[in-house]
Design a protein around this motif. Structure first.
Motif, mmCIF file in Angstrom:
data_model
loop_
_atom_site.group_PDB
_atom_site.id
_atom_site.type_symbol
_atom_site.label_atom_id
_atom_site.label_comp_id
_atom_site.label_asym_id
_atom_site.label_seq_id
_atom_site.Cartn_x
_atom_site.Cartn_y
_atom_site.Cartn_z
ATOM 1 N N PHE A 1 0.828 -1.204 0.000
ATOM 2 C CA PHE A 1 0.000 0.000 0.000
ATOM 3 C C PHE A 1 0.866 1.260 0.000
ATOM 4 O O PHE A 1 1.851 1.344 0.737
ATOM 5 C CB PHE A 1 -0.886 0.041 1.257
ATOM 6 N N ARG A 2 0.443 2.235 -0.781
ATOM 7 C CA ARG A 2 1.104 3.537 -0.694
ATOM 8 C C ARG A 2 0.732 4.168 0.647
ATOM 9 O O ARG A 2 -0.445 4.256 1.001
ATOM 10 C CB ARG A 2 0.679 4.441 -1.848
ATOM 11 N N ASN A 3 1.728 4.604 1.382
ATOM 12 C CA ASN A 3 1.519 5.143 2.732
ATOM 13 C C ASN A 3 0.561 6.330 2.703
ATOM 14 O O ASN A 3 -0.375 6.425 3.514
ATOM 15 C CB ASN A 3 2.861 5.549 3.342
ATOM 16 N N GLN A 4 0.761 7.224 1.772
ATOM 17 C CA GLN A 4 -0.092 8.409 1.681
ATOM 18 C C GLN A 4 -1.554 8.027 1.458
ATOM 19 O O GLN A 4 -2.472 8.638 2.011
ATOM 20 C CB GLN A 4 0.398 9.319 0.556
ATOM 21 N N TYR A 5 -1.772 7.013 0.629
ATOM 22 C CA TYR A 5 -3.133 6.546 0.359
ATOM 23 C C TYR A 5 -3.804 6.054 1.636
ATOM 24 O O TYR A 5 -4.969 6.398 1.918
ATOM 25 C CB TYR A 5 -3.075 5.433 -0.685
ATOM 26 N N LEU A 6 -3.098 5.261 2.439
ATOM 27 C CA LEU A 6 -3.687 4.754 3.685
ATOM 28 C C LEU A 6 -3.959 5.881 4.666
ATOM 29 O O LEU A 6 -4.989 5.897 5.339
ATOM 30 C CB LEU A 6 -2.765 3.707 4.321
ATOM 31 N N ARG A 7 -3.053 6.817 4.753
ATOM 32 C CA ARG A 7 -3.240 7.928 5.689
ATOM 33 C C ARG A 7 -4.416 8.807 5.285
ATOM 34 O O ARG A 7 -5.194 9.244 6.132
ATOM 35 C CB ARG A 7 -1.952 8.751 5.794
ATOM 36 N N GLU A 8 -4.556 9.044 3.996
ATOM 37 C CA GLU A 8 -5.666 9.877 3.535
ATOM 38 C C GLU A 8 -6.999 9.158 3.662
ATOM 39 O O GLU A 8 -8.035 9.780 3.920
ATOM 40 C CB GLU A 8 -5.426 10.300 2.088
ATOM 41 N N SER A 9 -7.004 7.832 3.504
ATOM 42 C CA SER A 9 -8.245 7.062 3.625
ATOM 43 C C SER A 9 -8.691 6.918 5.071
ATOM 44 O O SER A 9 -9.880 6.780 5.353
ATOM 45 C CB SER A 9 -8.082 5.676 2.998
ATOM 46 N N GLY A 10 -7.723 6.941 6.002
ATOM 47 C CA GLY A 10 -8.047 6.793 7.411
ATOM 48 C C GLY A 10 -8.507 5.398 7.803
ATOM 49 O O GLY A 10 -9.040 5.191 8.899
ATOM 50 N N VAL A 11 -8.287 4.415 6.939
ATOM 51 C CA VAL A 11 -8.742 3.050 7.210
ATOM 52 C C VAL A 11 -7.909 2.425 8.319
ATOM 53 O O VAL A 11 -6.686 2.586 8.368
ATOM 54 C CB VAL A 11 -8.662 2.193 5.935
#
Length: 294
Positions: free
Chosen positions: A158-168
């Motif tokens: 997973f791209r770190n930024q993607y996970l952080r922005e999704s808040g999942v």
């Protein structure tokens, strides 16, 4: 929230009660270089703590970080590790398996800037016999056919930024927490890439695996209820693929199969009707979210 990316890859590894058996961890951590390895020691036993400290605590590798917590479930441990990750990409691994770091790094370096998730192939290793079985998709279409048999979140990077922005976040469970996490991601809105490389060696037959603990089976029912709640929050009949995704995820091992009937019943779907039209066709619907794989 902004964060500083210090590594290309962070590997989050919850470590539970392994009775000091850390050979799988040692086999790959000892040879990685510019990788952040976050070991989250969760309610760990003394033998495993001693083995970890002896093997890693005095290492000069700045990327190896060890934290001790008392969550008593891998879901919260993964969330904790995610909060400490500073890599551009993140892999969630299990302590008794072996991620193929060089293959993952190769895929990362060749990926497109638009990708949120990279999915690779995997192999299984029977611990008692040493037999290896490769589960390799040849192309995108082949991957779509194979995903229903084993989602395997440990082969997702997973791209770190993607996970952080999704808040999942992972739910605080010992089993099926990765399937609930997958539903949270809303794959329809996610950009995937497929890499025809083996990302992960999944070890089967370890007596200390959580999937062998009968006391943890109740977490599967909780996972189903959480999944149903998430499905109910989405618009009707666009939900069928998410329902099917949960069904094929629960097909992971024999101890989970009896729960499928309960899931269908709760949704008002007759298992006879499902079998009449072919469960296989229903399961294939679950691959719709990954048809956008590049």
């Amino acid at each position: 929230m902004a964060f500083e990316e210090n590594y290309v890859l962070s590997v989050v590894v919850p470590v539970g009660q392994l009775n000091g058996q850390i050979s799988a961890l040692q086999s790959w951590i000892s040879i990685v270089n510019n990788v952040q390895v976050i070991m989250v020691l969760d309610h760990i036993d003394d033998k495993t703590r001693e083995a970890i400290n002896l093997a890693f605590a005095i290492t000069n590798h700045p990327g190896i970080q060890i934290f001790e917590v008392d969550f008593r479930n891998p879901g919260d441990s993964r969330n904790f590790g995610l909060s400490k990750a500073t890599g551009s990409w993140i892999l969630f691994a299990d302590a008794d398996d072996v991620p193929q770091i060089s293959s993952i790094e190769e895929a990362i370096h060749s990926t497109k800037d638009t990708a949120d998730i990279i999915v690779g192939n995997f192999e299984t290793l029977a611990v008692k016999t040493g037999k290896k079985t490769k589960h390799e998709a040849e192309n995108l279409q082949d991957l779509i056919k194979r995903l229903p048999k084993n989602l395997g979140l440990w082969r997702f990077v997973f791209r770190n930024q993607y996970l952080r922005e999704s808040g999942v976040q992972f739910p605080p469970l010992c089993m099926a927490e990765d399937q609930v996490f997958y539903l949270e991601l809303n794959p329809r809105e996610t950009q995937f890439e497929f890499a025809n490389l083996v990302f992960y060696s999944y070890h089967v037959g370890n007596y200390y695996q959580l999937t062998n603990d009968p006391e943890k089976i109740q977490d599967l029912r909780i996972a189903i209820n959480l999944s149903l709640h998430k499905i109910s929050q989405r618009q009707t009949f666009r939900n069928l693929d998410f329902l099917a995704a949960q069904i094929f995820a629960l097909l992971g091992n024999s101890s989970q199969r009896h729960l499928i009937g309960n899931l269908l019943f709760l949704l008002g779907i007759s298992p006879k009707i499902i079998s009449l039209f072919g469960l296989g066709k229903l399961i294939l619907i679950s691959t719709y979210p990954v048809r956008r794989l590049r």
